[in-house]
Write an enzyme that holds these catalytic residues in place. Structure first.
Site, short mmCIF file in Angstrom:
data_model
loop_
_atom_site.label_atom_id
_atom_site.label_comp_id
_atom_site.label_asym_id
_atom_site.label_seq_id
_atom_site.Cartn_x
_atom_site.Cartn_y
_atom_site.Cartn_z
N GLU A 21 41.39 67.30 4.95
CA GLU A 21 40.46 67.11 3.83
C GLU A 21 39.63 68.39 3.61
OE1 GLU A 21 38.79 63.49 5.37
OE2 GLU A 21 40.73 62.53 5.03
N HIS A 74 40.56 70.01 9.49
CA HIS A 74 41.00 68.72 8.95
C HIS A 74 41.62 68.91 7.57
CE1 HIS A 74 41.06 64.61 7.55
NE2 HIS A 74 40.98 64.25 8.81
N SER A 84 46.24 56.70 10.08
CA SER A 84 46.39 55.25 10.05
C SER A 84 46.66 54.61 11.41
CB SER A 84 47.48 54.84 9.04
OG SER A 84 47.13 55.29 7.74
N ASN A 111 36.76 60.03 13.84
CA ASN A 111 36.24 60.92 12.80
C ASN A 111 35.65 60.02 11.71
OD1 ASN A 111 35.75 62.72 10.75
ND2 ASN A 111 37.91 63.24 10.38
N TRP A 112 34.33 59.99 11.67
CA TRP A 112 33.67 59.05 10.74
C TRP A 112 33.68 59.54 9.30
CZ3 TRP A 112 28.56 57.21 13.62
CH2 TRP A 112 28.93 56.50 14.77
N LYS A 113 34.06 60.80 9.10
CA LYS A 113 34.08 61.38 7.74
C LYS A 113 32.73 61.15 7.05
CE LYS A 113 39.05 60.84 7.82
NZ LYS A 113 40.31 60.67 7.13
N GLY A 150 40.41 57.59 11.82
CA GLY A 150 39.51 57.57 10.67
C GLY A 150 38.98 56.17 10.44
N GLU A 154 48.00 65.62 12.30
CA GLU A 154 47.69 64.58 11.32
C GLU A 154 48.54 64.81 10.06
OE1 GLU A 154 43.50 62.81 12.10
OE2 GLU A 154 43.29 64.51 10.76
N GLY A 212 44.71 57.72 5.81
CA GLY A 212 44.04 56.79 4.91
C GLY A 212 45.00 56.07 3.97
P1 13P Z 1 42.80 57.30 9.00
O1 13P Z 1 42.83 56.80 10.41
O2 13P Z 1 41.80 56.60 8.14
O3 13P Z 1 44.17 57.37 8.39
O4 13P Z 1 42.27 58.82 9.07
C1 13P Z 1 42.84 59.69 9.97
C2 13P Z 1 42.05 60.94 9.99
O5 13P Z 1 42.01 61.68 9.02
C3 13P Z 1 41.26 61.24 11.19
O6 13P Z 1 40.76 62.54 11.15
#
Ligand code: 13P
Length: 252
Positions: free
Chosen positions: A99, A97, A215, A9-11, A236, A169, A175
């Site tokens: 976020e 997600h 993470s 997931n590149w966000k 992420g 998640e 993150g």
């Molecule tokens: P990280 O791997 O940066 O913790 O993010 C996980 C995530 O939100 C994937 O959707």
């Protein structure tokens, strides 16, 4: 047999040039890999989806969107429909997600509508959910996760799960560098599978891939993925570097 999946997931990262470069690198790195039962997916931003799909053509790499609006079309400034995703060759969409839930007000009810819209357009859904730190500290993680799944997905018929991937998640691990221990991930994934089995039976529960996200990095992927109910990861930060991402793919 359910598939293993590693999805990046590149966000809100990677412009057009960076998207071209990273897709090329990942495509190349997985070319010779034996991925018999493992799918590799990347989810770039909306504006770069068409390019990513083109650049991933005739390779083992799949492309997903990070979100989607529930309406078919209309006056929803700034939004993207299922049809639009399909029209550029996207076959999978990430929904729910944390976020999106935290910063953009996506509720379980909205997510139920998004899931319906995606499925009725024959898009596969990677459905995300997970508890916050306060929930875990007070022992409410299973109640919260159970409720998120029930409210957004339990109106579906069993057949719909052929097009659903679940992604646990925990918000406190996203993150933050803090990962759920492999045991914590396994315990929750087993709970999720049992929740599905209680509602739909073992056949459905055993067929759904459940990913862990939060993470995940090359250093911890192998141990987390070795757990029986963990079928892969939603990655992420580590998905933004082709070497790290490939190292995570190789953990299978
Ligand atoms: P990280 O791997 O940066 O913790 O993010 C996980 C995530 O939100 C994937 O959707």
């Amino acid at each position: 047999m359910r598939k293993n999946i590693v999805a990046g997931n590149w966000k809100m990262n990677n412009d057009l040039k960076a998207t071209r470069k990273l897709v090329k690198q990942i495509r190349k790195s997985i070319k010779k890999a034996e991925l018999d039962n493992t799918r590799v997916i990347v989810a770039p931003t909306f504006v770069n989806l068409a390019t990513a799909v083109k650049r991933a053509k005739k390779s083992k790499l799949e492309v997903a969107a990070q979100n989607m609006h529930q309406a078919t079309n209309g006056a929803f400034t700034g939004e993207i429909s299922a049809d639009m995703l399909k029209s550029v060759g996207v076959k999978t969409v990430i929904l729910g997600h944390s976020e999106r839930r935290a910063y953009f007000g996506e509720t379980d009810a909205i997510l139920a509508e998004k899931v319906d819209a995606a499925l009725s357009n024959k898009l596969e859904v990677i459905f995300c959910f997970g508890e916050e730190l306060a929930d875990r500290k007070t022992g409410k993680e299973e109640t919260v996760v159970g409720s998120q799944i029930e409210k957004a997905l339990f109106h579906l018929e069993a057949d719909a799960y052929k097009k659903i991937v679940l992604a646990y998640e925990p918000v406190w691990a996203i993150g933050t560098g803090e990962t759920a221990s492999p045991e914590q991930a396994q315990d929750m994934h087993a709970f999720i599978r049992k929740t599905l089995a209680d509602k739909y039976g073992n056949e459905v529960a055993d067929s759904v891939s459940i990913l862990y996200g939060g993470s995940v990095k090359p250093a911890n992927a192998k141990e987390i993925f070795s757990k029986p109910d963990v079928d892969g990861g939603l990655i992420g930060g580590a998905a933004l570097n082709s070497k790290d991402f490939y190292a995570i793919v190789s953990a299978f």
